[in-house]
Design a protein around this motif. Structure first.
Motif, mmCIF file in Angstrom:
data_model
loop_
_atom_site.group_PDB
_atom_site.id
_atom_site.type_symbol
_atom_site.label_atom_id
_atom_site.label_comp_id
_atom_site.label_asym_id
_atom_site.label_seq_id
_atom_site.Cartn_x
_atom_site.Cartn_y
_atom_site.Cartn_z
ATOM 1 N N TRP A 3 0.835 -1.200 0.000
ATOM 2 C CA TRP A 3 0.000 0.000 0.000
ATOM 3 C C TRP A 3 0.868 1.248 0.000
ATOM 4 N N PRO A 4 0.553 2.250 -0.830
ATOM 5 C CA PRO A 4 1.337 3.491 -0.831
ATOM 6 C C PRO A 4 1.191 4.226 0.501
ATOM 7 N N ARG A 5 2.239 4.929 0.864
ATOM 8 C CA ARG A 5 2.198 5.689 2.118
ATOM 9 C C ARG A 5 1.287 6.902 1.933
ATOM 10 N N ILE A 6 0.365 7.097 2.869
ATOM 11 C CA ILE A 6 -0.527 8.246 2.875
ATOM 12 C C ILE A 6 -0.200 9.116 4.085
ATOM 13 N N THR A 7 0.038 10.397 3.836
ATOM 14 C CA THR A 7 0.253 11.356 4.902
ATOM 15 C C THR A 7 -0.987 12.225 5.046
ATOM 16 N N VAL A 8 -1.559 12.237 6.247
ATOM 17 C CA VAL A 8 -2.696 13.101 6.567
ATOM 18 C C VAL A 8 -2.241 14.117 7.602
ATOM 19 N N VAL A 9 -2.547 15.380 7.352
ATOM 20 C CA VAL A 9 -2.223 16.460 8.285
ATOM 21 C C VAL A 9 -3.530 17.067 8.787
ATOM 22 N N THR A 10 -3.646 17.211 10.100
ATOM 23 C CA THR A 10 -4.787 17.907 10.690
ATOM 24 C C THR A 10 -4.322 19.237 11.265
ATOM 25 N N GLU A 35 0.914 7.875 7.732
ATOM 26 C CA GLU A 35 1.712 8.866 8.450
ATOM 27 C C GLU A 35 0.737 9.997 8.820
ATOM 28 N N TYR A 36 0.522 10.192 10.117
ATOM 29 C CA TYR A 36 -0.473 11.158 10.568
ATOM 30 C C TYR A 36 0.179 12.207 11.444
ATOM 31 N N MET A 37 -0.103 13.489 11.151
ATOM 32 C CA MET A 37 0.449 14.614 11.879
ATOM 33 C C MET A 37 -0.675 15.548 12.309
ATOM 34 N N VAL A 38 -0.531 16.123 13.502
ATOM 35 C CA VAL A 38 -1.457 17.157 13.970
ATOM 36 C C VAL A 38 -0.648 18.419 14.221
ATOM 37 N N VAL A 39 -1.059 19.499 13.565
ATOM 38 C CA VAL A 39 -0.350 20.774 13.673
ATOM 39 C C VAL A 39 -1.297 21.771 14.330
ATOM 40 N N ASP A 40 -1.094 21.977 15.610
ATOM 41 C CA ASP A 40 -1.972 22.840 16.400
ATOM 42 C C ASP A 40 -1.354 24.232 16.511
ATOM 43 N N GLY A 41 -2.224 25.239 16.425
ATOM 44 C CA GLY A 41 -1.741 26.616 16.427
ATOM 45 C C GLY A 41 -1.601 27.247 17.795
ATOM 46 N N GLY A 42 -1.431 26.407 18.831
ATOM 47 C CA GLY A 42 -1.306 26.930 20.185
ATOM 48 C C GLY A 42 -2.659 27.104 20.854
ATOM 49 N N SER A 43 -3.510 26.097 20.733
ATOM 50 C CA SER A 43 -4.864 26.172 21.278
ATOM 51 C C SER A 43 -4.857 26.407 22.784
ATOM 52 N N THR A 44 -5.891 27.088 23.241
ATOM 53 C CA THR A 44 -6.042 27.370 24.677
ATOM 54 C C THR A 44 -7.157 26.537 25.297
ATOM 55 N N ASP A 45 -7.754 25.631 24.523
ATOM 56 C CA ASP A 45 -8.783 24.748 25.075
ATOM 57 C C ASP A 45 -8.157 23.382 25.372
ATOM 58 N N ALA A 46 -8.911 22.325 25.290
ATOM 59 C CA ALA A 46 -8.414 20.994 25.644
ATOM 60 C C ALA A 46 -7.687 20.307 24.489
ATOM 61 N N LEU A 85 -1.029 12.689 -0.270
ATOM 62 C CA LEU A 85 -1.175 13.657 0.814
ATOM 63 C C LEU A 85 -2.625 14.107 0.930
ATOM 64 N N ALA A 86 -3.014 14.445 2.156
ATOM 65 C CA ALA A 86 -4.346 14.985 2.402
ATOM 66 C C ALA A 86 -4.281 15.837 3.657
ATOM 67 N N TRP A 87 -5.304 16.684 3.813
ATOM 68 C CA TRP A 87 -5.474 17.302 5.127
ATOM 69 C C TRP A 87 -6.917 17.142 5.562
ATOM 70 N N LEU A 88 -7.091 17.018 6.860
ATOM 71 C CA LEU A 88 -8.406 16.835 7.455
ATOM 72 C C LEU A 88 -8.533 17.823 8.596
ATOM 73 N N ASN A 89 -9.409 18.808 8.446
ATOM 74 C CA ASN A 89 -9.559 19.828 9.470
ATOM 75 C C ASN A 89 -10.056 19.227 10.779
ATOM 76 N N SER A 90 -9.787 19.939 11.864
ATOM 77 C CA SER A 90 -9.997 19.383 13.198
ATOM 78 C C SER A 90 -11.455 19.289 13.618
ATOM 79 N N ASP A 91 -12.384 19.724 12.764
ATOM 80 C CA ASP A 91 -13.802 19.535 13.055
ATOM 81 C C ASP A 91 -14.485 18.647 12.011
ATOM 82 N N ASP A 92 -13.715 18.041 11.109
ATOM 83 C CA ASP A 92 -14.248 17.105 10.126
ATOM 84 C C ASP A 92 -13.757 15.702 10.457
ATOM 85 N N TYR A 93 -14.272 14.699 9.746
ATOM 86 C CA TYR A 93 -13.781 13.348 10.014
ATOM 87 C C TYR A 93 -13.997 12.447 8.812
#
Length: 207
Positions: A3-10, A35-46, A85-93
């Protein structure tokens, strides 16, 4: 079959109410070369606590101020090893088997630089749903009939080397801009059938 490597960024910022479902929808795909990455912008919630809960299953994550959504996605893509490559926003699934279906479509259509499917929209808090049926799109129909549904789009990494990453000066239309650039340099492939992902409409979404 390999299977090809898939990178998803949230990209993530103060969407802790939805982030865990997003993360789990990626990890629960059980795709064998993820390959999954989460890039948070310095959230102040949980959000940071949620990310740390799954840190051992992430290829990389960060929580620090950035220059916006496009910058956050590019930060992840610049580190990516994936062929897809793909990106999945933090309120989608993602819906089940989305990654496998995307990888299969790329394998069956080797000239495609973009693979995409339909997307289910959920209106919060009513939970009313509708499906955005995209159908086949090429460069001309992207210009005349409308854009793709971003959560259900996957792109070939080699094509991004030609088009460049997301335009960080764009706040709303950076996805449409990228689809047009990609469609200029290769074929697009539509995955029919069940939607690949869910787009959540809510008051805290970027408007």
């Amino acid at each position: 079959m390999t299977w090809p490597r898939i990178t998803v960024v949230t990209p993530s910022y103060n969407q802790g109410n939805y982030l865990e479902q997003t993360v789990r929808s990626v990890l629960d795909q059980d795709y064998p070369n993820l390959e999954y990455m989460v890039v948070d912008g310095g959230s102040t919630d949980a959000s940071r606590e949620i990310i740390e809960r799954y840190a051992d299953r992430l290829a990389w994550w960060v929580s620090e101020p950035d220059r916006g959504q496009s910058h956050a996605i590019n930060k992840g893509w610049e580190r990516a090893d994936g062929e897809i490559l793909a990106w999945l926003n933090s309120d989608d699934y993602y819906l089940p088997n989305a990654l496998t279906r995307a990888a299969t479509a790329f394998r069956e259509q080797p000239r495609a630089v973009v693979v995409y499917g339909d997307c289910r929209f959920i209106q919060e808090p009513s939970r009313q749903t509708r499906v955005y049926h995209v159908g086949p799109r090429d460069l001309v129909s992207l210009l005349t009939k409308g854009t793709l549904s971003q959560p259900a789009v996957f792109v070939r990494a080699s094509a991004l080397a030609l088009t460049g990453l997301l335009d960080e000066t764009l706040h709303f239309s950076m996805d449409y801009d990228l689809w047009l650039r990609l469609a200029e340099c290769g074929e697009t492939a539509y995955i029919g059938g069940e939607p690949l992902a869910v787009f959540r409409e809510h008051s805290a979404a970027k408007g």
